[in-house]
Write a protein that holds these residues in place. Structure first.
Motif, mmCIF file in Angstrom:
data_model
loop_
_atom_site.group_PDB
_atom_site.id
_atom_site.type_symbol
_atom_site.label_atom_id
_atom_site.label_comp_id
_atom_site.label_asym_id
_atom_site.label_seq_id
_atom_site.Cartn_x
_atom_site.Cartn_y
_atom_site.Cartn_z
ATOM 1 N N TYR A 145 0.756 -2.187 -7.384
ATOM 2 C CA TYR A 145 0.987 -2.321 -5.940
ATOM 3 C C TYR A 145 -0.330 -2.520 -5.197
ATOM 4 O O TYR A 145 -0.444 -3.381 -4.308
ATOM 5 N N LEU A 146 -1.327 -1.743 -5.551
ATOM 6 C CA LEU A 146 -2.608 -1.847 -4.845
ATOM 7 C C LEU A 146 -3.296 -3.169 -5.159
ATOM 8 O O LEU A 146 -3.907 -3.794 -4.274
ATOM 9 N N ARG A 147 -3.171 -3.625 -6.395
ATOM 10 C CA ARG A 147 -3.783 -4.914 -6.756
ATOM 11 C C ARG A 147 -3.188 -6.048 -5.934
ATOM 12 O O ARG A 147 -3.920 -6.923 -5.442
ATOM 13 N N ILE A 193 0.836 -1.205 0.000
ATOM 14 C CA ILE A 193 0.000 0.000 0.000
ATOM 15 C C ILE A 193 0.872 1.256 0.000
ATOM 16 O O ILE A 193 0.596 2.222 -0.719
ATOM 17 N N VAL A 194 1.942 1.239 0.786
ATOM 18 C CA VAL A 194 2.882 2.363 0.784
ATOM 19 C C VAL A 194 3.453 2.563 -0.615
ATOM 20 O O VAL A 194 3.563 3.687 -1.113
ATOM 21 N N VAL A 235 -7.488 -4.428 4.240
ATOM 22 C CA VAL A 235 -6.800 -3.579 3.263
ATOM 23 C C VAL A 235 -7.442 -2.205 3.221
ATOM 24 O O VAL A 235 -6.742 -1.177 3.217
ATOM 25 N N ASP A 236 -8.766 -2.144 3.232
ATOM 26 C CA ASP A 236 -9.454 -0.854 3.194
ATOM 27 C C ASP A 236 -9.096 -0.017 4.421
ATOM 28 O O ASP A 236 -8.861 1.194 4.313
ATOM 29 N N ARG A 237 -9.043 -0.653 5.592
ATOM 30 C CA ARG A 237 -8.683 0.081 6.806
ATOM 31 C C ARG A 237 -7.238 0.569 6.740
ATOM 32 O O ARG A 237 -6.922 1.685 7.161
ATOM 33 N N ALA A 238 -6.360 -0.271 6.198
ATOM 34 C CA ALA A 238 -4.952 0.118 6.078
ATOM 35 C C ALA A 238 -4.788 1.288 5.118
ATOM 36 O O ALA A 238 -3.991 2.208 5.368
#
Length: 209
Positions: A161-163, A119-120, A174-177
């Motif tokens: 990266y997001l995928r 995510i970063v 993932v949504d919370r992160a």
């Protein structure tokens, strides 16, 4: 040059636009902009290689990151050529707080660490893309064409990266992160920054708007 149009999902992913004060500073310090851009491309390639070393048991992830690393090295070489043409001698620059600030938000236990690290990576690539677009209308033709040409690959890297983060993580986690790291990214971009770099925040003394 007309401002490039960015994908709507990328703009929604980022928490805020680049402050106008950063754009003004970038235009006034184009030597630092290019030198730090060169460093960013090299670090992006190194980060991809590090992730391959750490999570290389996943063949699809390794293949995607290997391609990403090669593209970042090509970009690094392109910036080097621009620096040479403009007579800007390479010199060391201190790193900005941006990447280390985002990494500080990464959880330290697996598999959450892998998800947060990806995510970063998505935020770094998305912000790079957004900053290229913000600069393009104000640059000379050589740099405007070059930066506009980088938008497609940076956008693709963000999406990749997001995928993978969504592939390796549970959807709600993932949504919370993303929400948590987005707020860290906002603070890094909007708060005053003592030094100008490609990913620095609002120049000290400059308004964020």
């Amino acid at each position: 040059m007309t401002p490039p149009e960015l994908p709507a999902d990328l703009l929604d992913f980022l928490p805020c636009p680049t402050p106008e004060a950063w754009v003004r500073t970038a235009l006034a310090q184009q030597d630092v902009l290019l030198l730090d851009h060169r460093n960013c491309e090299l670090k992006a390639a190194a980060t991809a290689m590090s992730l391959i070393a750490r999570y290389g048991q996943d063949a699809e992830l390794s293949a995607a990151l290997s391609k990403l690393a090669r593209e970042e090295l090509v970009h690094h070489e392109q910036v080097l050529r621009i620096l040479k043409r403009r007579g800007i001698a390479p010199r060391p620059l201190t790193a900005s707080r941006y990447a280390s600030g985002l990494r500080a938000a990464v959880r330290t236990h697996e598999p959450a660490k892998r998800v947060d690290t990806l995510i970063v990576g998505a935020f770094i690539e998305a912000r790079s893309c957004e900053r290229f677009a913000a600069l393009v209308p104000h640059l000379d033709e050589e740099l405007a064409v070059f930066y506009a040409g980088l938008l497609q690959s940076e956008s693709r890297h963000y999406q990749g990266y997001l995928r993978f983060a969504r592939r390796f993580g549970e959807a709600r986690d993932v949504d919370r992160a993303v929400v948590r790291i987005r707020e860290t990214e906002r603070a890094l971009i909007e708060s005053p920054d003592a030094e100008f770099r490609f990913h620095s925040g609002c120049p000290a003394g400059g308004a964020a708007g």
